[in-house]
Design a protein around this motif. Structure first.
Motif, short mmCIF file in Angstrom:
data_model
loop_
_atom_site.label_atom_id
_atom_site.label_comp_id
_atom_site.label_asym_id
_atom_site.label_seq_id
_atom_site.Cartn_x
_atom_site.Cartn_y
_atom_site.Cartn_z
N ARG A 1 6.03 9.43 -1.44
CA ARG A 1 6.42 8.02 -1.39
C ARG A 1 7.71 7.87 -2.19
N PRO A 2 8.84 7.70 -1.52
CA PRO A 2 10.11 7.57 -2.24
C PRO A 2 10.16 6.28 -3.04
N ILE A 3 10.83 6.36 -4.18
CA ILE A 3 11.03 5.18 -5.03
C ILE A 3 12.18 4.34 -4.47
N ARG B 1 0.82 -1.21 0.00
CA ARG B 1 0.00 0.00 0.00
C ARG B 1 0.85 1.26 0.00
N THR B 2 1.98 1.25 0.73
CA THR B 2 2.79 2.46 0.87
C THR B 2 3.88 2.58 -0.18
N ARG B 3 3.96 1.66 -1.11
CA ARG B 3 4.97 1.76 -2.17
C ARG B 3 4.53 2.79 -3.22
N HIS B 4 5.52 3.36 -3.88
CA HIS B 4 5.23 4.34 -4.93
C HIS B 4 4.49 3.65 -6.08
N PRO B 5 3.42 4.29 -6.60
CA PRO B 5 2.69 3.67 -7.71
C PRO B 5 3.56 3.40 -8.93
N GLY B 6 4.61 4.20 -9.14
CA GLY B 6 5.48 3.96 -10.29
C GLY B 6 6.20 2.64 -10.21
N ASP C 1 -4.21 7.29 -4.89
CA ASP C 1 -2.77 7.48 -4.98
C ASP C 1 -2.30 7.68 -6.42
N LEU C 2 -3.06 7.15 -7.36
CA LEU C 2 -2.63 7.15 -8.75
C LEU C 2 -3.03 8.43 -9.49
N LEU C 3 -4.28 8.85 -9.35
CA LEU C 3 -4.79 9.96 -10.16
C LEU C 3 -4.01 11.26 -9.97
N PRO C 4 -3.70 11.70 -8.74
CA PRO C 4 -2.96 12.97 -8.62
C PRO C 4 -1.58 12.94 -9.25
N ARG C 5 -0.97 11.75 -9.34
CA ARG C 5 0.37 11.65 -9.90
C ARG C 5 0.35 11.59 -11.43
N LEU C 6 -0.81 11.34 -12.02
CA LEU C 6 -0.88 11.29 -13.48
C LEU C 6 -0.64 12.66 -14.10
N GLU C 7 -0.95 13.72 -13.36
CA GLU C 7 -0.73 15.06 -13.90
C GLU C 7 0.75 15.32 -14.16
N LYS C 8 1.62 14.71 -13.35
CA LYS C 8 3.06 14.89 -13.56
C LYS C 8 3.52 14.20 -14.84
N LEU C 9 2.72 13.26 -15.35
CA LEU C 9 3.06 12.57 -16.59
C LEU C 9 2.47 13.24 -17.82
N GLY C 10 1.82 14.38 -17.62
CA GLY C 10 1.27 15.11 -18.75
C GLY C 10 -0.21 14.91 -18.99
#
Length: 245
Positions: A219-221, A14-19, A126-135
């Motif tokens: 969440r650090p990679i 759960r706490t791992r980075h989605p990437g 956890d996924l949707l807010p980080r999609l903006e960083k991908l464009g």
């Protein structure tokens, strides 16, 4: 809460980075599609299953509840390959369709387990807010987030309406069942429209300017996780090349 969402919030990853999980799941998915069904897709499916039940810590019962409906579609897609149409008789059992059906089913199940490895370990929040960083445009992620939240409200509305209809013997016979289902659909549509209207008014009253800002936990990679993922994908490719006929 849906079983898949409950698993996504309670698993060990759960706490791992989605990437990290995306790299692992999508890498396995690419191998499941690109490698031969035997032994490539079979090895990928076993690896994804072991990861879901082992390191990710998903319970077997939760896995079955999440996978049983897609498995039904896989079996349905295999059945047409087992019959031949156009001969005498017009439709007949085709004994030569088993290899194609098993190939299709094996590859589909392997791909399903790869997707489940990501979906059952990564909450959508956890996924949707980080999609903006991908464009991805913010409007797309915001609409997806709002639809995701509205889904649970509509499911709760369906449950309440269905319980009320059952208490009034609305499912006693086929005619009453059909009448109850049509009424349920109309009531859910009205409630969905009303909730969407109230949501729009609520956002406007709070000064909505085209973007919903949310706090995203850092969440650090993990480099060891990325190295292990790369090693696993390479090992699957090497095993397939060694075992391929």
């Amino acid at each position: 809460m849906l079983p898949l969402d409950a698993a996504a919030y309670t698993n060990r990853w759960r706490t791992r980075h989605p990437g990290e999980k995306a790299l692992l799941s999508l890498g396995l998915l690419v191998l499941a599609v690109a490698l031969p069904t035997w032994p490539g897709a079979a090895i990928v499916g076993v690896a994804a299953l072991v990861l879901v039940l082992g390191p990710a810590g998903l319970a077997p019962r939760a896995l079955w509840r999440a996978v049983r409906v897609p498995l039904g579609f896989v079996v349905t897609g295999m059945l047409p390959l087992l019959v031949a149409i156009g001969g005498q008789p017009w439709i007949a059992w085709d004994p030569t369709g088993w290899p194609r059906a098993l190939e299709l089913g094996g590859r589909a199940v392997a791909a399903l387990l790869c997707l489940l490895l990501f979906a059952a370990t990564t909450p959508l929040a956890d996924l949707l807010p980080r999609l903006e960083k991908l464009g991805v445009p913010p409007a797309v992620t915001e609409i997806a987030s709002l639809m995701y939240r509205m889904l649970f409200l509509l499911l709760e509305s369906i449950r309440v309406i269905r319980d009320a209809q059952a208490g009034r013997l609305g499912f006693r016979t086929w005619p009453t069942t059909f009448r109850s289902l049509t009424g349920q659909g109309a009531a859910v549509f009205v409630r969905a429209f009303d909730r969407a209207r109230r949501l729009e008014h609520g956002l406007a009253s709070r000064g909505y300017n085209g973007a919903l800002h949310v706090l995203v936990p850092a969440r650090p990679i993990s480099p060891p996780f990325l190295i292990a993922t790369t090693a696993l994908l390479a090992a699957i490719v090497a095993s397939t090349l060694l075992l391929a006929p």
